[in-house]
Design a protein around this motif. Structure first.
Motif, PDB file in Angstrom:
ATOM      1  N   PRO A  88      48.005  49.377  29.102  1.00 49.33           N
ATOM      2  CA  PRO A  88      48.012  47.939  29.416  1.00 49.33           C
ATOM      3  C   PRO A  88      46.916  47.554  30.390  1.00 49.33           C
TER       4      PRO A  88
ATOM      5  N   SER B  81      56.265  49.145  26.578  1.00 48.39           N
ATOM      6  CA  SER B  81      57.569  49.538  27.122  1.00 48.39           C
ATOM      7  C   SER B  81      58.090  50.794  26.450  1.00 48.39           C
TER       8      SER B  81
ATOM      9  N   SER C  56      47.290  39.371  23.374  1.00 48.84           N
ATOM     10  CA  SER C  56      48.565  39.595  24.049  1.00 48.84           C
ATOM     11  C   SER C  56      48.600  40.998  24.646  1.00 48.84           C
ATOM     12  N   MET C  57      49.645  41.258  25.447  1.00 50.51           N
ATOM     13  CA  MET C  57      49.760  42.533  26.129  1.00 50.51           C
ATOM     14  C   MET C  57      50.611  43.539  25.370  1.00 50.51           C
ATOM     15  N   ASP C  58      51.182  43.191  24.230  1.00 45.96           N
ATOM     16  CA  ASP C  58      52.020  44.088  23.437  1.00 45.96           C
ATOM     17  C   ASP C  58      53.102  44.721  24.311  1.00 45.96           C
ATOM     18  N   ILE C  59      53.931  43.885  24.893  1.00 41.72           N
ATOM     19  CA  ILE C  59      54.981  44.355  25.791  1.00 41.72           C
ATOM     20  C   ILE C  59      55.932  45.344  25.105  1.00 41.72           C
TER      21      ILE C  59
END
Length: 484
Positions: free
Chosen positions: A104, A229, A222-225
């Protein structure tokens, strides 16, 4: 790249894909200064030097943070009554978040101006938090070096100095950590790190380029949560299982369950990345030339480096009964040789085929670990340990620079940060897994041994032999799977 595979030792994208303001944002109204003008040429020299100093300071403090903690581990264990299994989490909490958060962080460095430094640190939870701060620096620094210093020879030297800053931070961290642990308190070591980074963070905010890599993005990504995770959860579960396996027992339900869950998390991560519209690790990255091979090869560098220092501090203090200061001083050959090796390889390594560098590096580290495994008493420091340190660190330089070169050579324009982040995630994965495996082996073997020093060295010797086997596997990878 020529058919003789004489790849320059620097992670640069192809000249046709290297970032430039004109290519990345044709509608930009920002002034593009002519680099050929004498004023810009004179300015760019000292400006690039200052930028490089700031970027090297990030590497210095990242490695200083880990090395100083290693030197203080025995004192921390005594004061806080940590078991051997718990003690390794002082390191693992840092390296785990350092590794897992670099992906990230790499995405952020490709979107936003990358300026972040470590926070003042306490223990375990705050060590993990400090690892996040450290993770923010690596992809940002690599991206800035690649996009700011575009001349191949200058970039090779810049990357060499970047790596050398880590070697200097390593030995300085060892010495300061040992001195503070012996003469004051290990707590002062963490306070020192937090205070020392503040002025560098302030200077970097005003000095570093505001957006070296975000200009080439056509849209905000986007951050590709979900993917991040799942990856972080899988790494935490895996490291926990490896770390506690030796103490709790490999056949216990908690270890088996945790290992199975970690594998399930990793599988889920790759599934999520394939279906995500904007994945943290684009699946095509794994198909870059030699990238997948180098991802696993790179594990060996910090696996060797961090495990070596951890085992030496434990052997020197617990088996040889040396003081923290003496133990730190006896590790000085590591920092000196590592600095020289990295600078030499970065400056002149482009004259040597990169495959030779990868093979030579593994051979040297393999020989070094064999010598360490045979050094079972203090009298063998000069006959086995010092030669082993020198040979090992001579090998670490070409292995580290060679892996970075091969992996980063095909980084697409605009993805230098995330590609560098994946590569440095692999370095830190090697560090985290290496610490967990070597500590677990030493602990599980020594639990069955008598408590005298010679018998207790048996577990550490077994750890050294496991590292030797790892280098043998990476040697096979370098010989058979690295394409010209």
């Amino acid at each position: 790249m020529s058919t003789r595979s004489t790849t320059p030792t620097l992670p640069i994208p192809d000249s046709e894909t290297r970032w430039s303001p004109e290519k990345s944002n044709p509608d930009s109204k920002e002034e593009v200064v002519d680099p050929t003008s004498s004023t810009t040429s004179e300015r760019s020299g000292w400006w690039k030097a200052l930028i490089l100093i700031m970027l090297c300071s990030a590497q210095f403090f990242d490695i200083f943070n880990g090395a100083s903690a290693i030197a203080a581990l025995p004192s921390i264990g005594r004061d806080l009554h940590f078991t051997q299994g718990m003690l390794q989490w002082v390191l693992a909490a840092y390296t785990l978040t350092f590794g897992s958060m670099q992906v990230p962080a790499g995405r952020l460095s490709d979107i936003y101006p990358p300026v972040t430094y470590a926070l003042p640190i306490m223990l375990l939870v705050f060590r993990a938090i400090s690892g996040i701060g450290a993770a923010m620096t690596v992809p940002s620094a690599i991206s800035m070096i690649v996009t700011t210093i575009t001349d191949p020879k200058e970039q090779a030297k810049a990357l060499a100095f970047y790596g050398a800053a880590g070697s200097v931070g390593n030995i300085v961290g060892f010495i300061i950590g040992g001195v503070l642990s012996a003469k004051a308190s290990w707590r002062w070591m963490f306070h020192l790190i937090g205070l020392a980074t503040i002025p560098f963070a302030i200077i970097s905010w005003f000095l570093l380029p505001k957006s070296p890599s975000s200009a080439n993005t056509d849209a905000r990504r986007s951050m590709d949560i979900p993917g991040i995770s799942i990856l972080t959860g899988g790494l935490i579960l895996f490291v926990y299982a490896i770390s506690d396996g030796g103490e709790a027992g490999w056949g216990t339900p908690q270890i088996i369950t945790t290992l199975v869950l970690s594998i399930a998390f990793f599988v889920a991560f790759f599934v999520v990345e394939r279906i995500s519209k904007d994945p943290a690790i684009p699946p095509r990255t794994w198909f870059n030339k030699n990238f997948a091979v180098m991802f696993f090869y790179a594990w060996s560098c910090y696996w060797n480096f961090m495990s070596m220092e951890l085992l030496f501090i434990q052997v020197f203090q617990d088996i040889f009964h040396w003081s923290p200061i003496s133990a730190a001083v006896h590790c000085i050959p590591i920092g000196i040789t590592g600095t020289i090796s990295t600078v030499v390889v970065g400056t002149w390594g482009h004259h040597v085929p990169v495959r030779f560098q990868l093979i030579f590096g593994q051979l040297c580290m393999l020989v070094g670990t064999v010598l360490f495994a045979l050094a079972d008493r203090p009298e063998k420091y000069w006959s086995h340990i010092v030669p082993g340190m020198i040979i090992d660190m001579i090998g670490l330089g070409p292995a580290y620079v060679g892996a970075t070169t091969v992996a980063m050579a095909g980084a697409p324009s605009g993805e230098e940060g995330v590609v560098g982040a994946i590569l440095y995630t692999s370095f830190q994965i090697g560090s985290t897994i290496g610490i967990a495996i070597t500590s677990s082996i030493a602990l599980s073997v020594n639990l069955k041994q008598p408590l005298d020093a010679i018998s207790q060295f048996t577990g550490y010797a077994a750890s050294w032999w496991s590292i030797t086997a790892m280098h043998g596997l990476c040697l096979i990878i370098a010989v058979l799977f690295v394409r010209k």
